[in-house]
Design a protein around this motif. Structure first.
Motif, short mmCIF file in Angstrom:
data_model
loop_
_atom_site.label_atom_id
_atom_site.label_comp_id
_atom_site.label_asym_id
_atom_site.label_seq_id
_atom_site.Cartn_x
_atom_site.Cartn_y
_atom_site.Cartn_z
N LYS B 198 0.83 -1.21 0.00
CA LYS B 198 0.00 0.00 0.00
C LYS B 198 0.86 1.25 0.00
O LYS B 198 0.41 2.34 -0.34
CB LYS B 198 -0.94 -0.01 1.21
N GLU B 199 2.15 1.11 0.35
CA GLU B 199 3.01 2.29 0.42
C GLU B 199 3.32 2.87 -0.96
O GLU B 199 3.76 4.01 -1.07
CB GLU B 199 4.33 1.96 1.11
N MET B 220 7.45 5.58 -2.86
CA MET B 220 7.08 4.77 -1.72
C MET B 220 6.87 5.72 -0.55
O MET B 220 7.75 6.48 -0.18
CB MET B 220 8.19 3.77 -1.38
N GLU B 221 5.72 5.61 0.07
CA GLU B 221 5.33 6.63 1.03
C GLU B 221 6.27 6.73 2.23
O GLU B 221 6.69 7.80 2.61
CB GLU B 221 3.91 6.38 1.52
N ASP B 222 6.64 5.61 2.80
CA ASP B 222 7.43 5.69 4.03
C ASP B 222 8.92 5.67 3.77
O ASP B 222 9.73 5.60 4.69
CB ASP B 222 7.07 4.54 4.97
#
Lengths: 352, 534
Positions: B198-199, B220-222
């Motif tokens: 989900k990232e 990538m979000e994180d």
């Protein structure tokens, strides 16, 4: 605007550089100097060029001229040459016997000042005229390459101590050390050989070391990495010691110099019956004795000639504060020597 | 002030008509009975409304593929219209999915289409400004006579997509053989398949005032640094250009220094490479209609790393990377060095080589620079011709050019055979660069070096190299230094630059990316021995 100025500079400054396109120049590869016959302070120079033929053979071409300066010679040669003469390819400089006795440094100095001449040019003296020497036909790759390679492999594998223009200049300028040069002789139209070492006092030749002494000379002034020597044994047997490696150490005190020479090698050839370990011991001892005796003789000879190719003075200077060179000149005459040699035979070949 | 007046009319009319049409719908039968003045009034209103609608229709109607067709529902007798661009939509969807249901089933108001039409993307909206955009994006617009303020949009795009094929520029013998295609949906699918977490965020932008190209930014979000994402987002939204037809446009429009010959965004056609760099914490940009995905921020050394390096053992791939670097230096410098040495520095030529060089140049009438330029230009011509010609003819040209022209010019005495070998080798070496864009840069770089070699010899080469180095040091990719990890020196990042260390040593993400989570995996855990090993 700045960039425009820079660009203009780039274009304009390019006029400052001299172009020497490889095939539009005559590259001087060897040079020989003799004393001119007519007047005493003039010399006669010979310049050697290589002309490469399409079938990969090389034609040796020499031009001669005379003058008082090296520049005079270049001028004379340029007059005869079809293309501009450049000196950057110089590999070899040979000095004739009379000139060597008279002093060579004025000419060597001009090599030093020419930035395009490398420091690894071989300088040698010749027995017989340098002109004749360069005029031979040696090998297929050109005279200069032939003689250059001759000297180089003799330095690497045989008895000529390390020498080149740089070392010559270094020895010349250094107080307490005198230069030496290999001595060559043209024996036939297509043959040159090493006939000894010319010993110099400052820049004047004062003595010639014969070939048989060259081994001991090299032990004293240089180190061996791959030498060769034949040792005579009692019953007339001979042992060839190969792959010699040597090192020397000099300890110098007030009035005494002790030299220790360390030799390692293997026996490659032996003419006697059986190479027993006693024989090996004798070989070691005989070689030690011989080296000690001959070296001492050489050192005495140098002392008599008043030259110092080993560089005792320079060594002492390096170890003593307020070294007085004038005093040293007298001290050297009375300097005592002892030579200690240690030979190790490491192996005697595959057959026991 | 017409500009002020005009919007005020619909503003005033909107609520009233809206209300009225709703009530009108309910009292439909009463109207039919014959309240004539009321009907007349309504009609007038409708005509006005129609004229307003027609504003967007005006230019569309000139196109041949603009279709507006009216139908009557069999049960409720409602008259509805379908408006669409015939070239953009798939008529099968209308015929099989939309029309049968709308005609046969009970269809009264727009809201009903959500039940009646078996298409996933069905939207209802009341903003007429969206109509044009939706129509041109392949939606079918549904209007009902009774609900003039509501429109239904049914997605019916015709997708003409090239099938997946093997990568052509970045082909690798080992590893996946999928390459991106021209459709963004397909490309995003290829990437997401490889990173099913989900990232992975996909942000979409529409760029180009005419082309309305969809551009997606992936990160990538994180992991990815927020600044990098913001910079890309800002640069993309700031793009002012009318037609963006390929990702190469984006490369030039958003790069830090558009006057540099060096590409500052890496483009790739390999989905695995994109997945790999996303995991490292870089940003990827996918452009609709382009089979090349952009990677940013990037560094110079990345252009010399092929993704195949990660499929091979680290010793091998390190060796190949070094070979490639050597090839680049060789390709740029060898001809200038030849020119410089032969024109200025005969002293530097070894005495054994002298004979070869002199004999090969003896008959050449040209100075070294012209000789070199002649051959370099020949090679460049061959390359250009080879790239433009159809494949089969191109191969012939390569052989003919390489062998015939080369040999002929040597025989004719125009160039020396030593230089011919050198130039051919240099051309060969320039093909080792894995990224085509960088290969082009290297092709170009040779010429300034040649120019300076002719002017000043080796000094000129050094000077030109200084210029190049200055330029490279000043260059940034998305504000991150382009020459990293060489300058500024980052020893940690050397693990995957000139050489590639084994994966166990790659536990940290590149420092220069300033990722939120710099650890890829725990080194300690990776080293832990499992029970079975003990």
């Amino acid at each position: 605007m700045k960039k425009l100025i820079l660009f203009c500079l780039v274009l304009l400054l390019s006029g400052c550089v001299d172009k020497e396109i490889l095939d539009d120049i005559n590259i001087e590869v060897g040079v020989g100097y003799d004393l001119a016959e007519d007047s005493k302070d003039k010399y006669r120079g010979t310049v050697l060029f290589q002309e490469f033929q399409p079938d990969k053979t090389v034609i040796n071409r020499t031009f001669s001229g005379s003058g008082k300066l090296r520049q005079d010679l270049l001028l004379e040669v340029t007059k005869q040459s079809s293309e501009p003469v450049v000196t950057g390819g110089l590999k070899l400089a040979v000095f004739g016997p009379e000139l060597a006795k008279k002093g060579i440094y004025d000419l060597v100095d001009s090599f030093q000042r020419d930035a395009s001449i490398g420091a690894r040019v071989f300088v040698a003296t010749s027995e017989g005229k340098a002109l004749d020497m360069l005029n031979g036909e040696y090998g297929t790759r050109g005279n200069s390459t032939y003689i250059y390679n001759l000297i180089r492999h003799n330095i690497e594998h045989r008895d000529i101590p390390q020498t080149n223009l740089h070392i010559l200049a270094n020895d010349y300028y250094q107080d307490g050390k005198d230069p030496f040069l290999p001595r060559l002789k043209k024996t036939a139209e297509d043959r040159v050989e090493v006939v000894g070492i010319s010993l110099f006092s400052r820049d004047k030749e004062v003595g010639i070391l014969p070939v048989k002494d060259m081994f001991f000379f090299k032990l004293l002034v240089d180190k061996y990495s791959e030498g060769n020597f034949d040792v005579k044994l009692k019953k007339g047997d001979l042992a060839a010691v190969k792959s010699l490696r040597s090192k020397h150490k000099i300890k110098i005190t007030d009035n005494h110099a002790s030299i220790s020479i360390n030799i390692e090698g293997i026996i490659r050839e032996y003419t006697g019956d059986k190479l027993a370990s006693e024989v090996v011991d004798t070989v070691q001892k005989n070689l030690e004795k011989k080296v000690e005796k001959e070296s001492l003789r050489l050192l005495r000879q140098f002392q008599e000639l008043g030259i110092d190719p080993v560089g005792f003075g320079q060594l002492k200077k390096a170890q003593h504060r307020n070294f007085d060179f004038k005093k040293w000149k007298d001290d050297y005459k009375t300097l005592g020597f002892d030579v200690k040699c240690n030979v190790t035979i490491e192996e005697t070949g595959v057959i026991e | 002030m017409p500009g002020l007046l005009l919007p005020s009319i619909p503003l005033f009319l909107l609520p009233s008509i809206h209300k009225f049409s709703k009530t009108g719908n309910n009292k439909r039968n009463a109207e039919n009975d014959g309240d004539l003045p009321m009907r007349q009034w309504l009609k007038n209103r409708r005509i006005k409304e129609d004229i307003q609608h027609k504003e967007w229709e005006k230019s569309l109607i000139k196109s041949k593929d603009f279709k507006k067709i009216f139908y009557y529902n069999k049960k409720t007798n409602v008259r509805f219209g379908l408006t669409f661009m015939a070239t953009l939509i798939d008529e099968n969807i209308i015929q099989d999915g939309i029309l049968p249901n709308l005609l046969e089933e009970e269809f009264r108001e727009i809201e009903d289409i959500k039940q009646l039409v078996p298409v996933a993307d069905v939207q209802i909206c009341d903003d007429p400004s969206l109509i044009e955009q939706k129509l041109l994006n392949g939606y079918v617009m549904l209007t009902i006579e009774t609900e003039l303020k509501h429109f239904g949009f049914i997605a019916a795009q015709k997708e003409i997509v090239r099938g997946l094929s093997q990568p052509e520029v970045e082909f690798s013998v080992i590893g996946p053989k999928e390459a991106f295609v021209e459709s963004m949906g397909q490309n995003l699918n290829l990437i997401r398949k490889r990173l099913p977490v989900k990232e992975l965020i996909i942000e979409e932008f529409t760029l180009g005032s005419l082309s309305k190209t969809s551009v997606a930014m992936l990160y990538m979000e994180d992991i990815t640094n927020e600044d990098n994402v913001n910079t890309v987002r800002q640069r993309l939204t700031n793009v002012k250009f009318d037609a963006i037809t390929d990702s190469s446009y984006i490369v030039q429009l958003i790069s830090d220094n558009s006057n540099s010959p060096f590409p500052q965004l890496l483009d790739t056609e390999r989905p695995d490479r994109v997945a790999g760099i996303l995991a490292e914490g870089k940003v990827a940009i996918v452009v609709d209609g382009s089979p090349h995905v952009l990677i940013t921020p990037t560094t110079l050394v990345e252009f010399f790393s092929s993704f195949e390096d990660y499929f091979l053992n680290w010793i091998l791939s390190s060796f190949f990377r070094l070979i490639r670097l050597f090839a680049v230096a060789f390709s740029i410098l060898i001809t200038p060095i030849y020119v410089a040495t032969l024109s200025y520095h005969y002293e530097l030529i070894p005495k054994d080589l002298l004979s070869t060089l002199i004999t090969s140049r003896r008959e050449i009438p040209l100075p070294p620079i012209l000789e070199a330029l002649f051959l370099e230009l020949t090679i460049e011509l061959l390359r250009e011709a080879g790239a433009r010609l159809p494949t089969k003819v191109g191969q012939t040209i390569g052989i003919v050019g390489g062998i015939v022209i080369g040999t002929a010019s040597v025989e004719a005495g125009l160039t020396s055979n030593v230089l011919l070998i050198i130039v051919a080798l240099a051309a060969l070496a320039s093909f080792t660069t894995p990224v085509y864009r960088m290969g082009n840069t290297i092709r170009l770089l040779r010429f300034p070096f040649l120019f300076f070699a002719e002017l000043w010899g080796l000094l000129g080469i050094v000077f030109c190299f200084c210029l190049l180095l200055t330029h490279l040091i000043r260059l940034t990719s998305l504000g991150r230094p382009f020459l990293e990890p060489l300058y500024p020196p980052r020893v940690m990042d050397m693990k995957d630059a000139l050489i590639r260390l084994p994966f166990e040593k790659q536990s940290k993400r590149p420092i220069f990316l300033r990722t939120k989570n710099p650890t890829r995996f725990s080194k300690k855990k990776a080293k832990e021995k499992k029970d079975i090993d003990e």
